[in-house]
Design a protein around this motif. Structure first.
Motif, PDB file in Angstrom:
ATOM      1  N   VAL A  87       0.835  -1.210   0.000  1.00 55.30           N
ATOM      2  CA  VAL A  87       0.000   0.000   0.000  1.00 55.30           C
ATOM      3  C   VAL A  87       0.867   1.258   0.000  1.00 55.30           C
ATOM      4  CG1 VAL A  87      -0.351   0.418   2.500  1.00 55.30           C
ATOM      5  CG2 VAL A  87      -2.194   0.890   0.875  1.00 55.30           C
ATOM      6  N   ALA A  90       2.023   1.860  -3.634  1.00 56.98           N
ATOM      7  CA  ALA A  90       0.997   1.929  -4.687  1.00 56.98           C
ATOM      8  C   ALA A  90       0.864   3.390  -5.115  1.00 56.98           C
ATOM      9  CB  ALA A  90      -0.325   1.394  -4.154  1.00 56.98           C
ATOM     10  N   TYR A  91       1.510   3.754  -6.214  1.00 60.69           N
ATOM     11  CA  TYR A  91       1.678   5.172  -6.538  1.00 60.69           C
ATOM     12  C   TYR A  91       0.617   5.746  -7.474  1.00 60.69           C
ATOM     13  CZ  TYR A  91       4.101   3.097 -10.564  1.00 60.69           C
ATOM     14  OH  TYR A  91       4.427   2.352 -11.667  1.00 60.69           O
ATOM     15  N   HIS A  93      -3.914   5.149  -8.637  1.00 64.21           N
ATOM     16  CA  HIS A  93      -5.117   4.500  -8.115  1.00 64.21           C
ATOM     17  C   HIS A  93      -5.450   3.146  -8.735  1.00 64.21           C
ATOM     18  CE1 HIS A  93      -6.820   7.159 -11.357  1.00 64.21           C
ATOM     19  NE2 HIS A  93      -7.503   6.078 -11.611  1.00 64.21           N
ATOM     20  N   SER A  96      -3.536   1.265  -6.073  1.00 68.50           N
ATOM     21  CA  SER A  96      -3.981   1.500  -4.691  1.00 68.50           C
ATOM     22  C   SER A  96      -5.456   1.187  -4.465  1.00 68.50           C
ATOM     23  CB  SER A  96      -3.696   2.947  -4.277  1.00 68.50           C
ATOM     24  OG  SER A  96      -4.385   3.862  -5.100  1.00 68.50           O
ATOM     25  N   GLU A  97      -6.274   1.294  -5.514  1.00 70.20           N
ATOM     26  CA  GLU A  97      -7.712   1.090  -5.330  1.00 70.20           C
ATOM     27  C   GLU A  97      -8.223  -0.231  -5.905  1.00 70.20           C
ATOM     28  OE1 GLU A  97      -9.750   4.610  -6.714  1.00 70.20           O
ATOM     29  OE2 GLU A  97      -8.371   5.916  -5.625  1.00 70.20           O
ATOM     30  N   VAL A 100      -4.174  -3.624  -4.600  1.00 74.69           N
ATOM     31  CA  VAL A 100      -3.933  -3.799  -3.163  1.00 74.69           C
ATOM     32  C   VAL A 100      -5.216  -4.191  -2.416  1.00 74.69           C
ATOM     33  CG1 VAL A 100      -3.185  -2.672  -1.027  1.00 74.69           C
ATOM     34  CG2 VAL A 100      -1.905  -2.298  -3.151  1.00 74.69           C
ATOM     35  N   TRP A 117      -5.841   1.980   7.516  1.00 79.54           N
ATOM     36  CA  TRP A 117      -5.546   2.774   6.328  1.00 79.54           C
ATOM     37  C   TRP A 117      -6.500   3.955   6.153  1.00 79.54           C
ATOM     38  CZ3 TRP A 117      -4.832  -1.976   2.547  1.00 79.54           C
ATOM     39  CH2 TRP A 117      -3.610  -2.613   2.859  1.00 79.54           C
ATOM     40  N   SER A 124      -3.565   8.092  -1.139  1.00 75.09           N
ATOM     41  CA  SER A 124      -3.582   6.755  -1.755  1.00 75.09           C
ATOM     42  C   SER A 124      -3.819   5.658  -0.716  1.00 75.09           C
ATOM     43  CB  SER A 124      -2.276   6.490  -2.496  1.00 75.09           C
ATOM     44  OG  SER A 124      -1.177   6.521  -1.607  1.00 75.09           O
ATOM     45  N   ILE A 125      -3.305   5.850   0.495  1.00 76.76           N
ATOM     46  CA  ILE A 125      -3.482   4.835   1.534  1.00 76.76           C
ATOM     47  C   ILE A 125      -4.918   4.860   2.062  1.00 76.76           C
ATOM     48  CG2 ILE A 125      -2.782   4.108   3.861  1.00 76.76           C
ATOM     49  CD1 ILE A 125       0.048   4.967   3.193  1.00 76.76           C
ATOM     50  N   ALA A 128      -7.169   3.377  -0.480  1.00 75.62           N
ATOM     51  CA  ALA A 128      -7.000   1.917  -0.484  1.00 75.62           C
ATOM     52  C   ALA A 128      -7.786   1.280   0.660  1.00 75.62           C
ATOM     53  CB  ALA A 128      -5.520   1.554  -0.370  1.00 75.62           C
TER      54      ALA A 128
END
Length: 217
Positions: A87, A90-91, A93, A96-97, A100, A117, A124-125, A128
């Motif tokens: 996570v 994960a740069y 979406h 990250s979405e 992950v 998170w 992004s976290i 996620a």
């Protein structure tokens, strides 16, 4: 790892400038080759689940390889540390979405990590986290869900969505849809929350993508 080098060469050969352009419009960042997801799924069928290979592919930092890593990851072997590492790296979406959250939700640590998170100051976290909660709601039986916790989370969305960061607004909205659609006990509450929230505005970049209307969904 020779296998990683071979796969990276294969991904490069499958890359397309037109697909790259589409992904860039959606927020992708270099490095990546622009491989269609359908091609990645063909490689997934060949590789099957492979825990160590998935970790190595993710660590290349190449978006195509990271997405493939999620497709072949073994959710039963993913540790909390693995998921935290994923996570944090994960740069954009798509990773990250989607990547992950899918793996986190199927792991033994999904709910615990998602609850952590969603409190993150990093867009992004946090996004996620909400996407992981949506995935959990979609794949678990209602008897496995903490209904009162989900009800409280809906209220959190109502009170904080419009003041949240861009992609967090998007995944919060998705969470309302997921709960309303998958948890009968909370459908009416989710509808009420959707009405109270109203129109959700998210900057979707230079794309024609729209934010789903939660109540309509």
């Amino acid at each position: 790892m020779a296998e990683v080098q071979e796969i990276m060469a294969e991904l490069e050969s499958l890359g397309s400038e037109s697909i790259k352009k589409i992904f860039l419009n959606h927020g992708a960042k270099e490095p990546f080759f622009g491989v269609k997801v359908e091609y990645l799924k063909k490689i997934q069928k060949r590789l099957k689940k492979n825990y160590s290979l998935s970790l190595a592919l993710y660590d290349t930092g190449n978006s195509d390889a990271m997405y493939l890593a999620g497709l072949i990851a073994d959710e039963k072997k993913m540790t909390k540390a693995d998921l935290q590492h994923w996570v944090k790296n994960a740069y954009w979406h798509m990773i990250s979405e989607y990547t992950v959250p899918w793996i986190a939700a199927e792991s033994a640590h999904g709910y615990e990590l998602a609850m952590e998170w969603i409190k993150s100051e990093e867009e992004s976290i946090a996004s996620a986290g909400w996407a992981t909660l949506s995935s959990i709601v979609g794949i678990k039986q209602n008897s496995e869900l903490d209904i009162s916790s989900l009800a409280n989370l809906l209220e959190t969305v109502e009170s904080s969505l419009h003041n949240s960061k861009n992609r967090v607004r998007y995944t919060m909205n998705g969470f309302v849809i997921a709960v309303g659609a998958a948890v009968p006990e909370l459908t009416e509450k989710a509808k009420a929350i959707a009405r109270a929230i109203g129109k959700v505005r998210v900057n979707m970049g230079s794309t024609a993508c729209k934010v789903p209307d939660a109540l309509e969904y």
